[in-house]
Design an enzyme around this catalytic site. Structure first.
Site, mmCIF file in Angstrom:
data_model
loop_
_atom_site.group_PDB
_atom_site.id
_atom_site.type_symbol
_atom_site.label_atom_id
_atom_site.label_comp_id
_atom_site.label_asym_id
_atom_site.label_seq_id
_atom_site.Cartn_x
_atom_site.Cartn_y
_atom_site.Cartn_z
ATOM 1 N N LYS A 74 0.839 -1.200 0.000
ATOM 2 C CA LYS A 74 0.000 0.000 0.000
ATOM 3 C C LYS A 74 0.880 1.259 0.000
ATOM 4 O O LYS A 74 0.591 2.233 -0.679
ATOM 5 C CB LYS A 74 -0.947 -0.021 1.208
ATOM 6 N N GLN A 124 -4.640 -1.851 9.532
ATOM 7 C CA GLN A 124 -4.510 -3.162 8.905
ATOM 8 C C GLN A 124 -5.100 -4.252 9.800
ATOM 9 O O GLN A 124 -4.773 -4.352 10.974
ATOM 10 C CB GLN A 124 -3.021 -3.451 8.618
ATOM 11 N N ASP A 155 -10.938 2.855 3.846
ATOM 12 C CA ASP A 155 -11.238 1.426 3.632
ATOM 13 C C ASP A 155 -12.744 1.213 3.462
ATOM 14 O O ASP A 155 -13.176 0.142 3.036
ATOM 15 C CB ASP A 155 -10.768 0.593 4.847
#
Ligand code: NAD
Length: 294
Positions: free
Chosen positions: A53, A97, A120
């Site tokens: 990422k 994460q 997200d």
């Protein structure tokens, strides 16, 4: 003859578009998009995903900052860190994460992220807004699949669509998006899951099938009708003697059998995966431009 949906190629195109937009922002003296990632512990796969990422961000000129903590970080300290980032005007988007260590509630963590920075798209506010058709951050894999549908001009209107898997990050949001009253959508969607009876019969009726259950080569040719569009979301790592790394990735679709019956199909790797990565960059750009929440 089927058409291969080249996710990697499209993802590169989208990346080039994002890079151009970031460069235009830079030239005009605007705020450079900035993504923060929180990683707790040393899970190998998570470390790899976060590194990808960050690499993606740097390739398109998006700033990124990693906050990496040991796995004994307390839930309270993690929540405090999230609140600090929520207040930090330099940072546009924040991802935490997953998975998190067991002593930390993932739901609590997700709900602590400012919905305006939740790139997200996991926060219930973003999920809820998406469900009722308001502007929202959409989770990366469904967003990536929608982008592929648009770029390949795949017709979804009035089509029957079967999604296998009902996770909060893939199957469930995608089922809502594909049935919404706009393109890509207006499909008649059925969600199959571990309790579905006679899944093969249901799948055989589908014009569009999305396999997102995480079982290698689950979807066989006798579960697919001639001319179906097939998206393979699954990723299973299996040992391989033919690769340098010693392993390879297998999808949820038995590609060699299914592809000859399909009209369009995504490969694994190089299909949905790269589009998932690029969707996060798009959301970060949207966050910097304050296009969802002003
Ligand atoms: P998950 O593991 O959270 O859930 C799996 C879903 O599949 C569940 O809803 C379950 O009901 C359903 N399921 C399990 N076995 C089934 C069966 N035999 N028949 C029908 N349904 C069944 O799912 P997830 O997080 O959405 O991940 C699914 C797969 O997609 C995994 O392989 C994951 O690694 C992969 N994935 C890939 C990407 C990408 O970018 N390509 C992104 C996210 C997830």
């Amino acid at each position: 003859m089927y058409k291969l949906i080249e996710g990697k190629k499209i993802a590169d195109q989208v990346k080039a578009e994002i890079k151009q937009e970031v460069s235009d922002i830079r030239e005009k003296g605007g705020k450079i998009p900035h993504l923060a990632a929180i990683l707790v512990g040393h899970d190998g796969a998570s470390e790899t995903y976060v590194a990808y990422k960050q690499k993606d961000c740097s390739q398109v000129g998006i700033e990124s900052t990693l906050f990496h903590y040991e796995d004994d970080l307390s839930e309270a300290d993690l929540l405090a860190k999230i609140e600090e980032i929520n207040r930090n005007e330099e940072i546009d988007g924040l991802i935490v994460q997953l998975p998190l260590p067991e002593h930390i509630s993932e739901q609590k963590v997700i709900e602590h992220i400012n919905p305006g920075k939740d790139v997200d798209g996991f926060h219930p506010v973003n999920v809820g807004r998406m469900v009722i058709g308001l502007p929202a951050y959409i989770s990366a894999t469904p967003a990536g699949i929608l982008e592929l549908i648009k770029r390949y001009k795949i017709d979804t209107v009035g089509k029957t669509c079967v999604i296998i898997g009902r996770s909060n990050i893939v199957g469930k949001p995608l089922s809502i998006l594909l049935s919404q009253k706009k393109y890509p959508g207006n499909a008649t969607v059925t969600v199959c899951h571990s309790r579905t009876k006679d899944l093969a019969l249901t799948a055989r009726n589908a014009d569009i099938i999305v396999a997102a259950l995480g079982q290698a080569e689950f979807l066989k040719s006798d579960m697919v009708k001639e001319g179906a569009v097939v998206f393979d979301v699954g990723i299973t790592r299996v040992p391989s003697e033919n690769t340098k790394s010693g392993w390879k990735l297998i999808g949820d679709v038995k590609f060699d059998e299914v592809a000859p019956k399909a009209s369009f199909i995504t490969p694994v790797p190089g299909g949905v995966g790269p589009m998932t990565r690029v969707a996060l960059l798009k959301n970060t750009l949207l966050a910097a431009k304050k296009e969802i929440y002003s």
